[in-house]
Design a protein around this motif. Structure first.
Motif, PDB file in Angstrom:
ATOM      1  N   ASN A  97     -29.461  86.563 -29.815  1.00  0.00           N
ATOM      2  CA  ASN A  97     -30.240  86.272 -28.618  1.00  0.00           C
ATOM      3  C   ASN A  97     -30.493  84.779 -28.436  1.00  0.00           C
ATOM      4  OD1 ASN A  97     -33.511  86.863 -27.232  1.00  0.00           O
ATOM      5  ND2 ASN A  97     -31.587  87.126 -26.172  1.00  0.00           N
ATOM      6  N   ILE A  98     -29.440  83.984 -28.700  1.00  0.00           N
ATOM      7  CA  ILE A  98     -29.551  82.556 -28.412  1.00  0.00           C
ATOM      8  C   ILE A  98     -28.373  82.041 -27.597  1.00  0.00           C
ATOM      9  CG2 ILE A  98     -31.067  81.980 -30.349  1.00  0.00           C
ATOM     10  CD1 ILE A  98     -28.513  80.862 -31.784  1.00  0.00           C
ATOM     11  N   CYS A  99     -27.290  82.810 -27.479  1.00  0.00           N
ATOM     12  CA  CYS A  99     -26.110  82.337 -26.735  1.00  0.00           C
ATOM     13  C   CYS A  99     -25.770  83.258 -25.563  1.00  0.00           C
ATOM     14  CB  CYS A  99     -24.892  82.211 -27.652  1.00  0.00           C
ATOM     15  SG  CYS A  99     -25.026  80.939 -28.931  1.00  0.00           S
ATOM     16  N   ASP A 110     -35.735  78.858 -29.088  1.00  0.00           N
ATOM     17  CA  ASP A 110     -35.124  78.594 -27.789  1.00  0.00           C
ATOM     18  C   ASP A 110     -33.648  78.981 -27.867  1.00  0.00           C
ATOM     19  OD1 ASP A 110     -34.719  77.743 -25.188  1.00  0.00           O
ATOM     20  OD2 ASP A 110     -35.196  75.638 -25.575  1.00  0.00           O
ATOM     21  N   MET A 111     -32.995  79.038 -26.724  1.00  0.00           N
ATOM     22  CA  MET A 111     -31.566  79.344 -26.715  1.00  0.00           C
ATOM     23  C   MET A 111     -30.766  78.184 -27.295  1.00  0.00           C
ATOM     24  SD  MET A 111     -30.599  79.074 -22.636  1.00  0.00           S
ATOM     25  CE  MET A 111     -31.960  80.102 -22.092  1.00  0.00           C
ATOM     26  N   HIS A 112     -29.537  78.479 -27.670  1.00  0.00           N
ATOM     27  CA  HIS A 112     -28.616  77.488 -28.237  1.00  0.00           C
ATOM     28  C   HIS A 112     -28.422  76.344 -27.241  1.00  0.00           C
ATOM     29  CE1 HIS A 112     -24.826  75.783 -29.659  1.00  0.00           C
ATOM     30  NE2 HIS A 112     -25.010  76.431 -30.812  1.00  0.00           N
ATOM     31  N   GLN A 113     -28.293  75.143 -27.748  1.00  0.00           N
ATOM     32  CA  GLN A 113     -28.120  73.962 -26.896  1.00  0.00           C
ATOM     33  C   GLN A 113     -26.884  74.089 -26.007  1.00  0.00           C
ATOM     34  OE1 GLN A 113     -30.625  71.959 -26.735  1.00  0.00           O
ATOM     35  NE2 GLN A 113     -29.683  70.695 -25.169  1.00  0.00           N
ATOM     36  N   GLY A 114     -25.805  74.683 -26.521  1.00  0.00           N
ATOM     37  CA  GLY A 114     -24.594  74.877 -25.722  1.00  0.00           C
ATOM     38  C   GLY A 114     -24.827  75.801 -24.537  1.00  0.00           C
ATOM     39  N   GLU A 137      -8.827  90.626 -18.877  1.00  0.00           N
ATOM     40  CA  GLU A 137      -8.093  90.642 -20.142  1.00  0.00           C
ATOM     41  C   GLU A 137      -9.045  90.771 -21.329  1.00  0.00           C
ATOM     42  OE1 GLU A 137      -7.200  86.189 -21.408  1.00  0.00           O
ATOM     43  OE2 GLU A 137      -6.836  86.472 -19.258  1.00  0.00           O
ATOM     44  N   TYR A 138     -10.340  90.697 -21.087  1.00  0.00           N
ATOM     45  CA  TYR A 138     -11.341  90.742 -22.152  1.00  0.00           C
ATOM     46  C   TYR A 138     -11.946  92.144 -22.266  1.00  0.00           C
ATOM     47  CZ  TYR A 138     -11.217  85.655 -21.935  1.00  0.00           C
ATOM     48  OH  TYR A 138     -10.812  84.349 -21.960  1.00  0.00           O
ATOM     49  N   ASP A 139     -12.132  92.607 -23.512  1.00  0.00           N
ATOM     50  CA  ASP A 139     -12.870  93.853 -23.710  1.00  0.00           C
ATOM     51  C   ASP A 139     -14.183  93.582 -24.453  1.00  0.00           C
ATOM     52  OD1 ASP A 139     -11.891  93.396 -26.249  1.00  0.00           O
ATOM     53  OD2 ASP A 139     -11.267  95.464 -26.586  1.00  0.00           O
ATOM     54  N   TYR A 140     -14.523  92.312 -24.607  1.00  0.00           N
ATOM     55  CA  TYR A 140     -15.800  91.891 -25.159  1.00  0.00           C
ATOM     56  C   TYR A 140     -16.003  90.423 -24.778  1.00  0.00           C
ATOM     57  CZ  TYR A 140     -13.300  89.293 -28.761  1.00  0.00           C
ATOM     58  OH  TYR A 140     -12.498  88.401 -29.421  1.00  0.00           O
ATOM     59  N   VAL A 141     -17.222  89.946 -24.964  1.00  0.00           N
ATOM     60  CA  VAL A 141     -17.514  88.533 -24.688  1.00  0.00           C
ATOM     61  C   VAL A 141     -17.498  87.784 -26.018  1.00  0.00           C
ATOM     62  CG1 VAL A 141     -19.192  86.892 -23.775  1.00  0.00           C
ATOM     63  CG2 VAL A 141     -18.950  89.145 -22.698  1.00  0.00           C
ATOM     64  N   PRO A 142     -16.552  86.864 -26.199  1.00  0.00           N
ATOM     65  CA  PRO A 142     -16.511  86.084 -27.437  1.00  0.00           C
ATOM     66  C   PRO A 142     -17.820  85.310 -27.644  1.00  0.00           C
ATOM     67  CG  PRO A 142     -14.508  85.757 -26.156  1.00  0.00           C
ATOM     68  CD  PRO A 142     -15.472  86.501 -25.280  1.00  0.00           C
ATOM     69  N   PHE A 194     -19.713  80.896 -32.562  1.00  0.00           N
ATOM     70  CA  PHE A 194     -18.612  80.752 -33.507  1.00  0.00           C
ATOM     71  C   PHE A 194     -17.404  80.057 -32.883  1.00  0.00           C
ATOM     72  CE2 PHE A 194     -21.049  84.508 -34.826  1.00  0.00           C
ATOM     73  CZ  PHE A 194     -21.488  84.041 -36.058  1.00  0.00           C
ATOM     74  N   SER A 195     -17.118  80.370 -31.602  1.00  0.00           N
ATOM     75  CA  SER A 195     -15.923  79.806 -30.965  1.00  0.00           C
ATOM     76  C   SER A 195     -16.157  78.398 -30.425  1.00  0.00           C
ATOM     77  CB  SER A 195     -15.459  80.708 -29.815  1.00  0.00           C
ATOM     78  OG  SER A 195     -16.339  80.592 -28.698  1.00  0.00           O
ATOM     79  N   GLY A 196     -17.406  78.097 -30.064  1.00  0.00           N
ATOM     80  CA  GLY A 196     -17.718  76.808 -29.450  1.00  0.00           C
ATOM     81  C   GLY A 196     -17.342  76.738 -27.980  1.00  0.00           C
TER      82      GLY A 196
END
Length: 160
Positions: A13-15, A52-56, A121-126, A130-132
């Motif tokens: 629950n940050i990204c 707080d949520m992730h800075q990204g 083309e996605y079956d999930y949200v990366p 981890f991916s940046g």
């Protein structure tokens, strides 16, 4: 008619889930539907409770003119299954964790955001933690939020 309650869920629950929460809030506000749709987010782990949520995430939301003030991470609670009308996960692991939290039954109101994007083309949200790649995550979630809101509006108009 009571407000429709939506809960977005990811691991920490940050990204991803706060990104979805704030994207959908903006879309709902732009359509003047804020009184009819309540939006929140939570994580299955509780690792970041109160943070707080992730800075990204903050940066990508800001780049799209979405205010992210006032966010505080929280954990999914067993009682959320009775509170929310839609519980929208980011990936299969989140779905598995939600089944553990809510019990083995998986009601129709628990699903992945990518289920709303069958042509994708996605079956999930990366996970950008981890991916940046916060931009890729934003694109998928934004499309999913638009699809959810369009579906909700079609259902709501039919009920009138």
């Amino acid at each position: 008619m009571p407000a429709t309650k939506v809960l977005f869920v990811c691991l920490g629950n940050i990204c991803r889930s706060p990104m979805a929460e704030y994207i959908l809030r903006k879309l709902v506000a732009e359509k003047g539907l804020s009184e009819q749709i309540e939006i929140a987010s939570a994580g299955t782990s509780g690792w970041h409770n109160g943070e707080d949520m992730h800075q990204g995430t903050k940066q990508i939301l800001s780049a799209h003119h979405i205010n992210s003030d006032g966010f505080q991470s929280s954990e999914v609670r067993p009682e959320d299954i009775a509170i929310y009308d839609h519980i929208i996960a980011m990936d299969d692991k989140n779905l598995h964790d939600l089944a553990r939290i809510f019990g083995d039954s998986r009601p129709d109101k628990v699903y992945k955001i990518t289920d709303l994007l069958p042509e994708s083309e996605y079956d999930y949200v990366p996970d950008p933690y981890f991916s940046g790649n916060f931009s890729e995550t934003y694109t998928i979630i934004h499309a999913g939020c638009i699809a959810w809101l369009n579906h909700w509006q079609r259902q709501h108009i039919q009920k009138l």
